[in-house]
Design a protein around this motif. Sequence first.
Motif, mmCIF file in Angstrom:
data_model
loop_
_atom_site.group_PDB
_atom_site.id
_atom_site.type_symbol
_atom_site.label_atom_id
_atom_site.label_comp_id
_atom_site.label_asym_id
_atom_site.label_seq_id
_atom_site.Cartn_x
_atom_site.Cartn_y
_atom_site.Cartn_z
ATOM 1 N N PRO A 176 0.826 -1.218 0.000
ATOM 2 C CA PRO A 176 0.000 0.000 0.000
ATOM 3 C C PRO A 176 0.856 1.261 0.000
ATOM 4 N N VAL A 177 0.305 2.327 -0.551
ATOM 5 C CA VAL A 177 0.953 3.640 -0.533
ATOM 6 C C VAL A 177 0.208 4.522 0.473
ATOM 7 N N LEU A 178 0.911 5.525 0.964
ATOM 8 C CA LEU A 178 0.345 6.452 1.943
ATOM 9 C C LEU A 178 -0.042 7.732 1.233
ATOM 10 N N ILE A 179 -1.235 8.227 1.510
ATOM 11 C CA ILE A 179 -1.735 9.460 0.904
ATOM 12 C C ILE A 179 -1.790 10.515 2.002
ATOM 13 N N THR A 180 -1.077 11.622 1.782
ATOM 14 C CA THR A 180 -0.911 12.627 2.829
ATOM 15 C C THR A 180 -1.363 13.999 2.360
ATOM 16 N N SER A 181 -1.710 14.825 3.341
ATOM 17 C CA SER A 181 -2.038 16.224 3.107
ATOM 18 C C SER A 181 -1.175 17.053 4.043
ATOM 19 N N GLY A 182 -0.240 17.816 3.466
ATOM 20 C CA GLY A 182 0.675 18.573 4.303
ATOM 21 C C GLY A 182 1.553 17.688 5.162
ATOM 22 N N GLY A 183 1.816 16.465 4.722
ATOM 23 C CA GLY A 183 2.618 15.527 5.480
ATOM 24 C C GLY A 183 1.830 14.672 6.436
ATOM 25 N N ASP A 184 0.553 14.996 6.694
ATOM 26 C CA ASP A 184 -0.280 14.222 7.608
ATOM 27 C C ASP A 184 -1.044 13.148 6.836
ATOM 28 N N PRO A 185 -1.010 11.885 7.294
ATOM 29 C CA PRO A 185 -1.720 10.823 6.582
ATOM 30 C C PRO A 185 -3.231 11.061 6.591
ATOM 31 N N VAL A 186 -3.857 10.924 5.432
ATOM 32 C CA VAL A 186 -5.313 11.038 5.332
ATOM 33 C C VAL A 186 -5.942 9.767 4.782
ATOM 34 N N ALA A 187 -5.166 8.948 4.073
ATOM 35 C CA ALA A 187 -5.734 7.735 3.475
ATOM 36 C C ALA A 187 -4.606 6.785 3.103
ATOM 37 N N ARG A 188 -5.024 5.567 2.764
ATOM 38 C CA ARG A 188 -4.094 4.561 2.251
ATOM 39 C C ARG A 188 -4.693 3.999 0.967
ATOM 40 N N GLY A 189 -3.820 3.598 0.048
ATOM 41 C CA GLY A 189 -4.306 3.092 -1.226
ATOM 42 C C GLY A 189 -3.327 2.129 -1.850
ATOM 43 N N THR A 190 -3.690 1.647 -3.045
ATOM 44 C CA THR A 190 -2.818 0.760 -3.819
ATOM 45 C C THR A 190 -2.673 1.328 -5.221
ATOM 46 N N LEU A 191 -1.493 1.116 -5.811
ATOM 47 C CA LEU A 191 -1.242 1.574 -7.171
ATOM 48 C C LEU A 191 -1.894 0.617 -8.164
ATOM 49 N N VAL A 192 -2.467 1.172 -9.242
ATOM 50 C CA VAL A 192 -3.096 0.376 -10.302
ATOM 51 C C VAL A 192 -2.685 0.951 -11.652
ATOM 52 N N GLN A 193 -2.727 0.091 -12.690
ATOM 53 C CA GLN A 193 -2.515 0.570 -14.056
ATOM 54 C C GLN A 193 -3.796 1.252 -14.521
ATOM 55 N N LEU A 194 -3.630 2.445 -15.080
ATOM 56 C CA LEU A 194 -4.812 3.233 -15.465
ATOM 57 C C LEU A 194 -4.532 3.940 -16.779
ATOM 58 N N ASP A 195 -5.085 3.383 -17.883
ATOM 59 C CA ASP A 195 -4.978 4.024 -19.203
ATOM 60 C C ASP A 195 -3.539 4.395 -19.541
ATOM 61 N N GLY A 196 -2.646 3.433 -19.451
ATOM 62 C CA GLY A 196 -1.268 3.678 -19.822
ATOM 63 C C GLY A 196 -0.458 4.393 -18.772
ATOM 64 N N GLY A 197 -1.069 4.759 -17.683
ATOM 65 C CA GLY A 197 -0.346 5.410 -16.603
ATOM 66 C C GLY A 197 -0.627 4.706 -15.294
#
Length: 381
Positions: free
Chosen positions: A350-371
């Motif tokens: 999982p990757v960490l999603i932050t706002s101003g350095g503070d964690p707000v969510a967690r997620g996973t990387l996926v292939q999305l339209d060539g990116g």
Amino acid sequence: MSTPPADPQPEPEPDPLSTLPRLARRHARLAHRLRRGEAALRPLLDELEAMIGASIALNDVDLIPRASGLRRPGAIARCSWPRLGTRIGLGIEPSLAHAIVDRLLGFDRKEAEHKLQVSPIEWGILGFVVARLLDRLAEGPGPFGPWDLYLDRVGPEPFPPDGLGPIVTLAWPLRVGPAHGVIRLWVPEMLLGLALVDEPPAPPITDPAAVARRFAGLRVPVRIVAGTITPADGLAHPPEGEVLPLSPPEGLPDDEPDAPPVLLVLGEGNDPHARALALGRRSDPDGSSLTILSLIPRSPEAPAMSDAPASANPPVSLAVELGRLDLSLAQLADLRPGDVFDLGRSADDPVLITSGGDPVARGTLVQLDGGLGVRITRLFV
């Protein structure tokens, strides 16, 4: 022919100064400053004398370069100082606490009861006394600006010095009428050090080796930022399950969609370029290591400010972090292209999603339209 035995060497004489207590020079200067500034405490003592109707005698302060007497019985007042981001503690020995309460209530306590522990009722009364003295102190500025302290609580629990760094104890022998004892003030040494800011500065350290020895071991957190995501409708907390496209940092090559470059970023904030340190790429097949591609030079000139008015509702941008490194200043100074660091993670972690350095969510990387995209798997509420 045997050699004659050598004359025994005389035993070295003991150092007569080896048993003396040691005191840092800065602590000696602080103690001198405090003794010179004790006249500033007189208004507080006058206020306390007026409240209890008894004379108060204050002796010279004793500066102890450590947190001393934290577990002594008595009444402990905890005060926070939000503006300076710190806390201080005040300890009142039982004999003094009883004397102050007795004078306020007109109570004549027996001599044998002067050493008893302070009762909950007395904690409340002493809390009123401390709050009143803080109000009196706030009427005028001090060396740190306004005395905007807040009383958190008064009770028997020891003052917790966690997270405050080195603590200095100021111990004042005090007499209230016939009762005598010690009042202790536990203060972060950093705060007292501000009292020396107008003294001549110490000579600068010009020897590079001395600078390296002094600061090279300090640790600095470095974030591995893969890019940013912008939630729909400007929501700072995207809903779980939503998939958002990952925008790589601007200006970076994106020749390999499976492992695009990432930024090594110092400090917080969502703008990766604000504190960008280096450009790297996950190098192992499983993405568990990071190879430095190039360093990002710092421009000596500040970026020009735009004349366009700022938007009233700027879009929310969240940083996507692959991990963090804990590097020393020596490692940062020696950072070179080709250096490899272990991220301690694989590509599908999982990757960490932050706002101003503070964690707000967690997620996973996926292939999305060539990116790449990020699927939100958990929100931190």
